[in-house]
Design a protein around this motif. Structure first.
Motif, PDB file in Angstrom:
ATOM      1  N   GLU A 127       0.844  -1.189   0.000  1.00 16.84           N
ATOM      2  CA  GLU A 127       0.000   0.000   0.000  1.00 16.84           C
ATOM      3  C   GLU A 127       0.883   1.244   0.000  1.00 16.84           C
ATOM      4  O   GLU A 127       1.821   1.341   0.792  1.00 16.84           O
ATOM      5  N   PRO A 128       0.618   2.199  -0.877  1.00 13.69           N
ATOM      6  CA  PRO A 128       1.445   3.406  -0.930  1.00 13.69           C
ATOM      7  C   PRO A 128       1.413   4.191   0.381  1.00 13.69           C
ATOM      8  O   PRO A 128       0.387   4.263   1.054  1.00 13.69           O
ATOM      9  N   MET A 129       2.556   4.793   0.713  1.00 14.65           N
ATOM     10  CA  MET A 129       2.646   5.612   1.916  1.00 14.65           C
ATOM     11  C   MET A 129       1.579   6.705   1.914  1.00 14.65           C
ATOM     12  O   MET A 129       1.009   7.039   2.955  1.00 14.65           O
ATOM     13  N   ALA A 130       1.313   7.280   0.746  1.00 11.90           N
ATOM     14  CA  ALA A 130       0.346   8.381   0.680  1.00 11.90           C
ATOM     15  C   ALA A 130      -1.031   7.949   1.167  1.00 11.90           C
ATOM     16  O   ALA A 130      -1.737   8.726   1.825  1.00 11.90           O
ATOM     17  N   TYR A 131      -1.443   6.712   0.867  1.00 13.28           N
ATOM     18  CA  TYR A 131      -2.737   6.227   1.325  1.00 13.28           C
ATOM     19  C   TYR A 131      -2.694   5.861   2.808  1.00 13.28           C
ATOM     20  O   TYR A 131      -3.697   6.006   3.515  1.00 13.28           O
ATOM     21  N   ILE A 132      -1.553   5.388   3.271  1.00 16.04           N
ATOM     22  CA  ILE A 132      -1.401   5.094   4.700  1.00 16.04           C
ATOM     23  C   ILE A 132      -1.536   6.384   5.507  1.00 16.04           C
ATOM     24  O   ILE A 132      -2.217   6.436   6.530  1.00 16.04           O
ATOM     25  N   PHE A 133      -0.894   7.440   5.025  1.00 14.84           N
ATOM     26  CA  PHE A 133      -0.948   8.735   5.714  1.00 14.84           C
ATOM     27  C   PHE A 133      -2.244   9.491   5.419  1.00 14.84           C
ATOM     28  O   PHE A 133      -2.658  10.352   6.188  1.00 14.84           O
ATOM     29  N   GLY A 134      -2.847   9.201   4.252  1.00 13.63           N
ATOM     30  CA  GLY A 134      -4.030   9.946   3.841  1.00 13.63           C
ATOM     31  C   GLY A 134      -3.707  11.306   3.277  1.00 13.63           C
ATOM     32  O   GLY A 134      -4.596  12.160   3.140  1.00 13.63           O
ATOM     33  N   VAL A 174      -5.529  12.531   0.146  1.00 10.96           N
ATOM     34  CA  VAL A 174      -5.664  11.516  -0.899  1.00 10.96           C
ATOM     35  C   VAL A 174      -6.322  10.275  -0.313  1.00 10.96           C
ATOM     36  O   VAL A 174      -6.249  10.024   0.886  1.00 10.96           O
ATOM     37  N   SER A 175      -6.954   9.530  -1.185  1.00 11.10           N
ATOM     38  CA  SER A 175      -7.579   8.262  -0.813  1.00 11.10           C
ATOM     39  C   SER A 175      -7.487   7.350  -2.028  1.00 11.10           C
ATOM     40  O   SER A 175      -7.128   7.805  -3.121  1.00 11.10           O
TER      41      SER A 175
END
Length: 287
Positions: A68-75, A86-87
């Protein structure tokens, strides 16, 4: 556990999972959990990590090990110095898009100092249009996407990151626009991956980012063919069409722009010196 121990543990776990740059990613994840800069770790290696922070870090490690991309983990994801929500409903903004936005900011400021109407088509998170509004506040910005979920994210970002109204249009490309709507600039980062190449994408893209924002049809050009043909009906004269493109699409997209009568076509490069943006002008035909 202290900072050094948990970072060593995270690095080992990510390395075993085949994550590239495991130490860096272990540090990025912990810096998010602890809300601190990565430099802090080197100054305070013995700082204790409490149980709640440890549990959050372990959950993040599990998600990252599943690609899972870091950006989705962080939101969230940074773009043009702003932190965008981002989602999995939206494509993660990429740094390679920033040079196109920087070019447009400069051109708009020079050519339209009093303001311009701008439509960000296939907007996703709203990164392009919102960044233009941030650095060119006199602009009148509209964001369009076929996905209602993406527009929810874009709308939240607009409300959080910029002052002034941003108009949202939900629909298939230009279908949501009033027939008499005209813009000085239309900009788009449309889906452009060839369908046959989708399965070759990295797992963190293929398994998590929305295929709706990636799949450009059998040729990868489906959206360019439609946007370039239809945009003329929604551009003022003169007007500007700016398109982000894939690595191997320069010639094909230029051919489409020429076919549909766009003039003064310009190429703009990304951070890796690849042609990443093409800009054409909609002008009156000479009689």
């Amino acid at each position: 556990m202290d900072v050094k121990e948990i970072l060593d543990f995270g690095t080992t776990i990510l390395k075993k999972a085949g994550v590239e740059n495991p130490r860096l990613e272990a540090e990025i994840l912990l810096s998010y959990i602890l809300d601190c800069d990565r430099v802090y770790f080197y100054a305070h290696p013995q700082e204790k990590v409490d149980q709640l922070q440890k549990e959050a870090y372990l959950k993040g490690l599990v998600r990252r090990c599943e690609n899972e991309p870091m950006a989705y983990i962080f939101g969230k994801k940074e773009f043009m110095g702003m932190s965008f929500e981002v989602s999995p409903d939206v494509l993660i903004p990429r740094p390679d898009t920033e040079p196109m936005v920087e070019y447009l900011i400069q051109r708009l400021t020079n050519d339209y100092p009093k303001g311009a109407k701008i439509f960000d088509l296939c907007t996703g998170s709203g990164a392009i249009g919102i960044a233009l509004k941030k650095f060119y506040p006199q602009g009148e910005i509209a964001l369009g996407d076929i996905s209602t979920e993406a527009l929810r994210v874009a709308g939240a970002n607009a409300k959080q990151l910029v002052k002034g109204a941003v108009t949202l249009y939900q629909g298939d490309l230009f279908a949501a626009l009033p027939k008499d709507e005209k813009f000085d600039v239309i900009v788009s980062n449309p889906p452009y991956i060839k369908r046959m190449d989708m399965q070759a994408l990295a797992p963190d893209i293929l398994n998590y980012e929305p295929h709706l924002a990636l799949d450009g049809g059998s040729s990868g050009l489906d959206f360019y063919e439609r946007i370039i043909a239809e945009a003329r009906d929604y551009l003022k004269t003169p007007g500007i069409l700016a398109l982000e493109i894939g690595d191997d699409q320069e010639v094909s997209v230029i051919d489409l722009l020429v076919k549909h009568g766009y003039a003064n076509i310009e190429k703009h490069y990304d951070l890796g010196s690849h042609v990443r943006c093409l800009v054409g002008e909609h002008i009156e035909k000479k009689s």
